[in-house]
Motif scaffolding. Structure first.
Motif, mmCIF file in Angstrom:
data_model
loop_
_atom_site.group_PDB
_atom_site.id
_atom_site.type_symbol
_atom_site.label_atom_id
_atom_site.label_comp_id
_atom_site.label_asym_id
_atom_site.label_seq_id
_atom_site.Cartn_x
_atom_site.Cartn_y
_atom_site.Cartn_z
ATOM 1 N N THR A 239 0.848 -1.182 0.000
ATOM 2 C CA THR A 239 0.000 0.000 0.000
ATOM 3 C C THR A 239 0.889 1.238 0.000
ATOM 4 O OG1 THR A 239 -0.059 0.192 2.413
ATOM 5 C CG2 THR A 239 -1.715 -1.252 1.377
ATOM 6 N N PRO A 240 0.367 2.388 -0.389
ATOM 7 C CA PRO A 240 1.171 3.613 -0.328
ATOM 8 C C PRO A 240 1.755 3.844 1.060
ATOM 9 C CG PRO A 240 -0.802 4.012 -1.614
ATOM 10 C CD PRO A 240 -0.960 2.638 -1.020
ATOM 11 N N GLU A 241 0.989 3.512 2.090
ATOM 12 C CA GLU A 241 1.471 3.707 3.459
ATOM 13 C C GLU A 241 2.631 2.758 3.779
ATOM 14 O OE1 GLU A 241 -2.409 5.285 2.841
ATOM 15 O OE2 GLU A 241 -1.733 3.195 2.626
ATOM 16 N N GLN A 242 2.526 1.517 3.330
ATOM 17 C CA GLN A 242 3.604 0.550 3.581
ATOM 18 C C GLN A 242 4.877 0.947 2.845
ATOM 19 O OE1 GLN A 242 1.461 -2.950 2.262
ATOM 20 N NE2 GLN A 242 1.258 -3.737 4.360
ATOM 21 N N ILE A 243 4.724 1.390 1.611
ATOM 22 C CA ILE A 243 5.888 1.805 0.825
ATOM 23 C C ILE A 243 6.536 3.044 1.456
ATOM 24 C CG2 ILE A 243 6.675 2.648 -1.417
ATOM 25 C CD1 ILE A 243 5.909 -0.317 -1.335
ATOM 26 N N SER A 244 5.744 3.987 1.894
ATOM 27 C CA SER A 244 6.270 5.188 2.540
ATOM 28 C C SER A 244 7.046 4.819 3.796
ATOM 29 C CB SER A 244 5.118 6.136 2.890
ATOM 30 O OG SER A 244 5.590 7.266 3.609
ATOM 31 N N LYS A 245 6.528 3.872 4.565
ATOM 32 C CA LYS A 245 7.176 3.461 5.811
ATOM 33 C C LYS A 245 8.538 2.823 5.557
ATOM 34 C CE LYS A 245 6.414 0.632 9.960
ATOM 35 N NZ LYS A 245 7.610 -0.229 9.844
ATOM 36 N N VAL A 246 8.591 1.858 4.637
ATOM 37 C CA VAL A 246 9.862 1.183 4.387
ATOM 38 C C VAL A 246 10.863 2.138 3.731
ATOM 39 C CG1 VAL A 246 9.270 0.232 2.117
ATOM 40 C CG2 VAL A 246 10.919 -0.953 3.538
ATOM 41 N N SER A 247 10.376 3.073 2.921
ATOM 42 C CA SER A 247 11.262 4.069 2.309
ATOM 43 C C SER A 247 11.910 4.944 3.384
ATOM 44 C CB SER A 247 10.470 4.938 1.325
ATOM 45 O OG SER A 247 11.271 6.004 0.841
ATOM 46 N N LYS A 248 11.114 5.359 4.364
ATOM 47 C CA LYS A 248 11.658 6.183 5.444
ATOM 48 C C LYS A 248 12.647 5.400 6.291
ATOM 49 C CE LYS A 248 7.629 9.228 5.784
ATOM 50 N NZ LYS A 248 6.419 9.583 6.579
ATOM 51 N N GLU A 249 12.373 4.121 6.487
ATOM 52 C CA GLU A 249 13.286 3.289 7.282
ATOM 53 C C GLU A 249 14.658 3.204 6.626
ATOM 54 O OE1 GLU A 249 11.069 -0.308 7.509
ATOM 55 O OE2 GLU A 249 10.050 0.233 9.369
#
Length: 214
Positions: free
Chosen positions: A141-151
């Motif tokens: 999901t966009p939220e999951q991708i945003s999270k792993v990108s920030k990590e």
């Protein structure tokens, strides 16, 4: 005489401080089993990059980082509609993995899409199958991708949201991640596959020697 005494005392404090700093740095380096392999510096240390994630793989299954990173892995963030950078970078990574395999090591290339709107599992599977038989494609999901990108401290931005042909600006580093350890090194676009294979082999040897690779 008093001024000289004060100056001497101040110098002694500085020397002691420098000595303590040197000892602190030396201690950290001696504790770092990968020190001899590193060629990059991460502000705050390697532990500041990476982390757990939950995404969807190219077969439509929900997976976590523990499901995917089961051996030394090379992560790259991009998207399949990328006209030039992503195909070239992933082909370079696949080449590095092949050269590593020729040295007797096993590693997995992983492609994390920053374009979940277009990169369905089916699209990812077609892309990764072309690049390398072991490459794993991940979306979410966009939220999951945003999270792993920030990590992983990566950057991406859709140029024209809603446009089916839009390009996406994104960072292009590749990340070496080891099971039980996490992120240990990154490679820039100018890294050659043979250089990457040599450095990855160094990290894998140190990882195994430390006991984490058992």
């Amino acid at each position: 005489m008093k001024t000289a005494t004060i100056a001497f005392a101040a110098s002694a404090v500085v020397i002691l401080g420098l000595g303590a700093t040197w000892l602190s740095i030396s201690a950290r380096q001696s504790e770092d089993v990968f020190a001899k392999c590193r060629s990059s510096v991460v502000a705050g240390g390697a532990g500041q990059i990476g982390g757990p994630f939950t995404l969807t793989d190219e077969n439509g299954r929900e997976v976590t980082d523990k499901d995917v990173i089961t051996e030394p892995s090379l992560l790259y963030f991009g998207y399949t509609y990328c006209p030039d950078v992503c195909p070239l970078d992933n082909a370079r990574n696949a080449n590095a993995i092949e050269q590593l395999e020729a040295k007797g090591y096993s590693a997995t290339p992983i492609f994390i899409s920053v374009d979940p709107a277009r990169d369905t599992p089916e699209v990812l599977r077609e892309f990764t199958d072309i690049m390398h038989p072991k490459m794993i494609g991940l979306t979410g999901t966009p939220e999951q991708i945003s999270k792993v990108s920030k990590e992983y401290r990566t950057y991406y931005k859709v140029q024209n949201p809603g446009d089916p042909y839009t390009l996406i600006d994104h960072s292009t580093q590749s990340y070496l991640v080891l099971p039980k350890v996490g992120f240990v090194e990154y490679f820039n676009r100018d890294a050659k596959p043979e250089q990457m294979a040599d450095r990855m082999a160094c990290f894998i040897d140190a990882w195994k020697s430390s006991g984490s690779g058992n």
